[in-house]
Write an enzyme that holds these catalytic residues in place. Structure first.
Site, PDB file in Angstrom:
ATOM      1  N   LYS A  22      48.481  41.901  56.422  1.00 10.23           N
ATOM      2  CA  LYS A  22      49.687  41.828  55.109  1.00 10.23           C
ATOM      3  C   LYS A  22      50.592  40.840  56.006  1.00 10.23           C
ATOM      4  CE  LYS A  22      53.639  44.336  53.911  1.00 10.23           C
ATOM      5  NZ  LYS A  22      54.364  43.725  54.936  1.00 10.23           N
ATOM      6  N   ASN A  23      51.141  40.946  57.052  1.00 12.49           N
ATOM      7  CA  ASN A  23      52.084  40.224  57.523  1.00 12.49           C
ATOM      8  C   ASN A  23      51.725  38.496  57.771  1.00 12.49           C
ATOM      9  OD1 ASN A  23      53.997  42.361  57.307  1.00 12.49           O
ATOM     10  ND2 ASN A  23      54.031  42.934  59.602  1.00 12.49           N
ATOM     11  N   ARG A  67      60.303  40.976  51.013  1.00  9.58           N
ATOM     12  CA  ARG A  67      61.060  40.606  52.379  1.00  9.58           C
ATOM     13  C   ARG A  67      60.465  39.289  52.285  1.00  9.58           C
ATOM     14  NH1 ARG A  67      65.257  41.228  55.160  1.00  9.58           N
ATOM     15  NH2 ARG A  67      64.970  40.746  57.405  1.00  9.58           N
ATOM     16  N   CYS A 121      61.476  46.806  52.341  1.00  5.83           N
ATOM     17  CA  CYS A 121      61.735  48.074  52.506  1.00  5.83           C
ATOM     18  C   CYS A 121      63.069  48.248  52.975  1.00  5.83           C
ATOM     19  CB  CYS A 121      60.805  48.712  53.282  1.00  5.83           C
ATOM     20  SG  CYS A 121      59.174  48.881  52.525  1.00  5.83           S
ATOM     21  N   ARG A 144      68.564  44.835  57.887  1.00  3.10           N
ATOM     22  CA  ARG A 144      67.589  43.661  57.823  1.00  3.10           C
ATOM     23  C   ARG A 144      68.353  42.477  57.648  1.00  3.10           C
ATOM     24  NH1 ARG A 144      61.907  45.399  55.507  1.00  3.10           N
ATOM     25  NH2 ARG A 144      61.268  44.372  57.122  1.00  3.10           N
ATOM     26  N   PRO A 145      69.365  42.102  58.131  1.00  2.00           N
ATOM     27  CA  PRO A 145      70.153  40.791  58.092  1.00  2.00           C
ATOM     28  C   PRO A 145      68.948  39.645  58.354  1.00  2.00           C
ATOM     29  CG  PRO A 145      70.841  41.775  60.150  1.00  2.00           C
ATOM     30  CD  PRO A 145      69.857  42.581  59.526  1.00  2.00           C
ATOM     31  N   ILE A 146      69.261  38.427  57.882  1.00  2.00           N
ATOM     32  CA  ILE A 146      68.426  37.147  58.252  1.00  2.00           C
ATOM     33  C   ILE A 146      69.331  35.962  58.810  1.00  2.00           C
ATOM     34  CG2 ILE A 146      66.678  37.480  56.295  1.00  2.00           C
ATOM     35  CD1 ILE A 146      68.163  35.439  54.938  1.00  2.00           C
ATOM     36  N   ASP A 147      70.289  36.571  59.427  1.00  2.00           N
ATOM     37  CA  ASP A 147      71.261  35.631  60.129  1.00  2.00           C
ATOM     38  C   ASP A 147      70.578  34.580  61.099  1.00  2.00           C
ATOM     39  OD1 ASP A 147      71.015  38.245  61.490  1.00  2.00           O
ATOM     40  OD2 ASP A 147      72.347  37.266  63.173  1.00  2.00           O
ATOM     41  N   ASP A 169      55.733  49.174  63.030  1.00  4.67           N
ATOM     42  CA  ASP A 169      55.269  49.542  61.718  1.00  4.67           C
ATOM     43  C   ASP A 169      54.029  50.688  61.778  1.00  4.67           C
ATOM     44  OD1 ASP A 169      56.597  47.713  60.504  1.00  4.67           O
ATOM     45  OD2 ASP A 169      55.150  46.108  60.198  1.00  4.67           O
ATOM     46  N   ILE A 195      63.715  48.968  66.642  1.00  8.74           N
ATOM     47  CA  ILE A 195      63.596  47.896  65.970  1.00  8.74           C
ATOM     48  C   ILE A 195      64.710  47.998  64.794  1.00  8.74           C
ATOM     49  CG2 ILE A 195      62.627  46.085  64.807  1.00  8.74           C
ATOM     50  CD1 ILE A 195      61.709  46.237  67.705  1.00  8.74           C
ATOM     51  N   ARG A 217      51.587  48.758  48.508  1.00  8.70           N
ATOM     52  CA  ARG A 217      51.987  47.095  48.903  1.00  8.70           C
ATOM     53  C   ARG A 217      51.380  46.752  50.315  1.00  8.70           C
ATOM     54  NH1 ARG A 217      57.398  47.467  50.536  1.00  8.70           N
ATOM     55  NH2 ARG A 217      56.701  45.284  51.450  1.00  8.70           N
TER      56      ARG A 217
HETATM   57  C1  UD1 Z   1      58.259  41.713  60.373  1.00  4.71           C
HETATM   58  C2  UD1 Z   1      57.247  42.515  59.502  1.00  4.71           C
HETATM   59  C3  UD1 Z   1      57.700  43.903  59.503  1.00  4.71           C
HETATM   60  C4  UD1 Z   1      57.737  44.334  60.999  1.00  4.71           C
HETATM   61  C5  UD1 Z   1      58.810  43.576  61.769  1.00  4.71           C
HETATM   62  C6  UD1 Z   1      59.026  43.889  63.283  1.00  4.71           C
HETATM   63  C7  UD1 Z   1      56.472  40.745  58.085  1.00  4.71           C
HETATM   64  C8  UD1 Z   1      56.605  40.279  56.440  1.00  4.71           C
HETATM   65  N1  UD1 Z   1      57.149  41.904  58.314  1.00  4.71           N
HETATM   66  O1  UD1 Z   1      59.655  42.070  59.607  1.00  4.71           O
HETATM   67  O2  UD1 Z   1      56.497  44.626  58.904  1.00  4.71           O
HETATM   68  O3  UD1 Z   1      58.204  45.783  61.093  1.00  4.71           O
HETATM   69  O4  UD1 Z   1      58.311  42.146  61.829  1.00  4.71           O
HETATM   70  O5  UD1 Z   1      57.593  43.934  63.801  1.00  4.71           O
HETATM   71  O6  UD1 Z   1      56.079  40.053  58.816  1.00  4.71           O
HETATM   72  N2  UD1 Z   1      66.914  40.721  62.485  1.00  4.71           N
HETATM   73  C9  UD1 Z   1      68.445  40.409  62.614  1.00  4.71           C
HETATM   74  N3  UD1 Z   1      68.555  38.981  62.113  1.00  4.71           N
HETATM   75  C10 UD1 Z   1      67.622  38.231  61.537  1.00  4.71           C
HETATM   76  C11 UD1 Z   1      66.192  38.488  61.911  1.00  4.71           C
HETATM   77  C12 UD1 Z   1      65.987  39.954  62.224  1.00  4.71           C
HETATM   78  O7  UD1 Z   1      69.282  41.135  62.919  1.00  4.71           O
HETATM   79  O8  UD1 Z   1      67.897  37.164  61.216  1.00  4.71           O
HETATM   80  C13 UD1 Z   1      66.797  42.153  63.042  1.00  4.71           C
HETATM   81  C14 UD1 Z   1      65.987  43.019  62.048  1.00  4.71           C
HETATM   82  O9  UD1 Z   1      67.248  43.533  61.194  1.00  4.71           O
HETATM   83  C15 UD1 Z   1      65.331  44.030  62.874  1.00  4.71           C
HETATM   84  C16 UD1 Z   1      64.921  43.330  63.912  1.00  4.71           C
HETATM   85  O10 UD1 Z   1      65.590  42.139  63.808  1.00  4.71           O
HETATM   86  O11 UD1 Z   1      66.138  45.012  62.985  1.00  4.71           O
HETATM   87  C17 UD1 Z   1      63.489  42.791  63.547  1.00  4.71           C
HETATM   88  O12 UD1 Z   1      63.355  41.840  62.557  1.00  4.71           O
HETATM   89  P1  UD1 Z   1      62.112  40.944  62.600  1.00  4.71           P
HETATM   90  O13 UD1 Z   1      61.395  40.929  63.675  1.00  4.71           O
HETATM   91  O14 UD1 Z   1      62.707  39.704  61.933  1.00  4.71           O
HETATM   92  O15 UD1 Z   1      61.302  41.710  61.368  1.00  4.71           O
HETATM   93  P2  UD1 Z   1      60.841  40.777  59.908  1.00  4.71           P
HETATM   94  O16 UD1 Z   1      60.392  39.397  60.056  1.00  4.71           O
HETATM   95  O17 UD1 Z   1      61.690  41.206  58.841  1.00  4.71           O
END
Ligand code: UD1
Length: 421
Positions: free
Chosen positions: A22-23, A92, A116, A121-124, A304, A326, A396
């Site tokens: 999926k990812n 996401r 979820c 889950r910020p995207i900063d 996961d 995480i 999903r």
């Molecule tokens: C991806 C996976 C998800 C998995 C996660 C960690 C996909 C679609 N989803 O999610 O299934 O649980 O990796 O292995 O591939 N964070 C920040 N700022 C950011 C980005 C992330 O603070 O800009 C934090 C997140 O809130 C979280 C941690 O970093 O606490 C991990 O996030 P990240 O590795 O980015 O996971 P995703 O890509 O969202």
């Protein structure tokens, strides 16, 4: 609304084949936007996240066929349109359209990504990196408008090895001017899978799968081909099920090196399995030893798999400590496990699990995707009937899960139900 009904306690034997990850696929589909050529993606799981992404692609003008686990994408007529909340909020991974549309058109207009509710889950990290590439970002109330005249490579050191940010930077910098270096990059296998797809189109990405990725920007991309790697989280979930109920249950299409942390923990608990080629055969152990689990980034124990693994920990003889590092909000399934008979105490992001406790069938809820997997495992080992509500979350991420489990002897069915709990 859908729910799953399970009559638990049956022994499971036969073969389960693992689907594409999926990812990976949720990044591969948006990444294809970068090329106007034809893309062929094999071993594609038929899960709802894929269907949503294909809908978004078709809205943008992409021509797509999806047959025999293969997607063929022709992006010759793709136009840059706004991705509205109706679509972006459904998953996401819609954030990967930021990287691909800015790379291709130098402009993106997209609503906030969904996903979820397992933490803030910020995207900063994504946004800061985009800004360093010269992109202007207008963050409006519930959407982002991004523009750039010329995308420029840069040298990044990620504050955290975010999977999404690593992939998004890789996608955005493929067609950028000059070189991009990502230090402290995420190392998950899905990242190498996306890089090999982009490289098949003509990108120049080196080191994906390690903590330093170098991308030399190119001017043009051509046709692309990739095979989606097997889903290591799906494989891990069936290994957990096999550890509890398997009688020579064979799980096929596994890349063992992708789930080493999981296999190590199963061995520590006393579970025996046999590997042959790309399959693993597993039989349930009688007395599971207590183990501790701490989720972390790859190659550590995957977050996961933490929730389904916590169900296995309820069957270990003694005290197990489970720690999630995480996400802030990944223990919301614990009250449901306790309602089925588990003895788990939660302290912040740690859970102390006292076992072994028999579990009993109940009406429970899938609070998120992997919580759904935890409830599913619980339902399989419980006596009596378990009904799991909000099961859309689980569907999903796990392709044909009801069929796959029915074929190995589980009494399970998916039904429509107006009631919610
Ligand atoms: C991806 C996976 C998800 C998995 C996660 C960690 C996909 C679609 N989803 O999610 O299934 O649980 O990796 O292995 O591939 N964070 C920040 N700022 C950011 C980005 C992330 O603070 O800009 C934090 C997140 O809130 C979280 C941690 O970093 O606490 C991990 O996030 P990240 O590795 O980015 O996971 P995703 O890509 O969202």
């Amino acid at each position: 609304m859908k729910k799953i009904i399970i009559d638990g306690g049956q022994e499971i034997s036969g073969t389960i084949k693992i689907s594409g990850a999926k990812n990976s696929i949720v990044a591969l589909i948006p990444a294809s936007i970068l090329t106007s050529g034809k893309c062929v993606i094999k071993n594609v799981p038929d899960i709802s996240d894929v269907r949503i992404l294909l809908e978004i692609m078709r809205e943008l003008g992409s021509e797509i066929t999806f047959e025999n686990e293969t997607i063929i994408i022709d992006n010759g007529n793709v136009k840059n349109k706004e991705i509205t909340e109706e679509f972006a909020s459904k998953l996401r991974a819609s954030y990967y359209f930021m990287g691909s549309l800015i790379g291709k058109f130098h402009k993106v207009d997209i609503a906030c990504p969904g996903g979820c509710v397992i933490g803030s889950r910020p995207i900063d990290i994504h946004l800061d990196s985009f800004k360093k590439m010269g992109i202007e970002i207008d963050e409006q109330q519930s959407k982002f408008v991004m523009t750039v005249d010329e995308l420029k490579g840069n040298h990044f050191y990620l504050n955290f090895p975010s999977v999404g940010a690593t992939i998004n930077i890789m996608i955005a910098s493929t067609l950028a001017k000059g070189q991009t270096i990502i230090e402290n990059a995420a190392k998950e296998p899905e990242i190498a899978n996306v890089a090999s797809f982009l490289n098949s189109m003509g990108a120049k990405i080196f080191g994906a799968g390690t903590s330093k990725i170098i991308i030399d920007g190119v001017d043009e991309l051509y046709d692309g081909f990739v095979e989606v790697i097997p889903d290591r989280i799906e494989a891990g979930t069936y290994l957990i099920i096999g550890s509890l109920l398997g009688n020579n249950l064979t799980i096929e299409n596994i890349i063992e090196s992708h789930i080493e942390s999981m296999l190590y923990k199963l061995k520590e608990a006393g579970i025996k399995y046999e590997s042959k080629g790309n399959s693993i055969t597993i039989t349930a152990a009688k007395n599971l030893k207590p183990i501790n689990i701490k989720t972390t980034v790859y190659p550590g124990f995957p977050t996961d798999l933490g929730q389904p693994m916590s169900t296995l920990l309820t069957q270990c003889e003694g005290e197990c400590l489970f720690e999630e590092t995480i996400y802030e909000n990944r223990l919301r399934h614990i009250p449901h496990l306790n309602s089925m008979g588990a003895n788990i105490k939660v302290f912040d992001n740690q859970a102390l699990i006292l076992g072994k406790t028999p579990l009993h069938g109940k009406k429970v809820k899938a609070t998120d995707l992997r919580a759904g997997a935890s409830m599913l495992v619980a339902g399989l080992i419980a006596d009596g009937r378990t009904e799991i509500y909000n099961i859309e979350h689980l569907l999903r991420g796990y392709e044909r899960i009801v069929d796959k489990l029915s074929q190995v002897g589980v009494q399970i069915k998916l039904v429509e139900d107006e009631e919610n709990i």
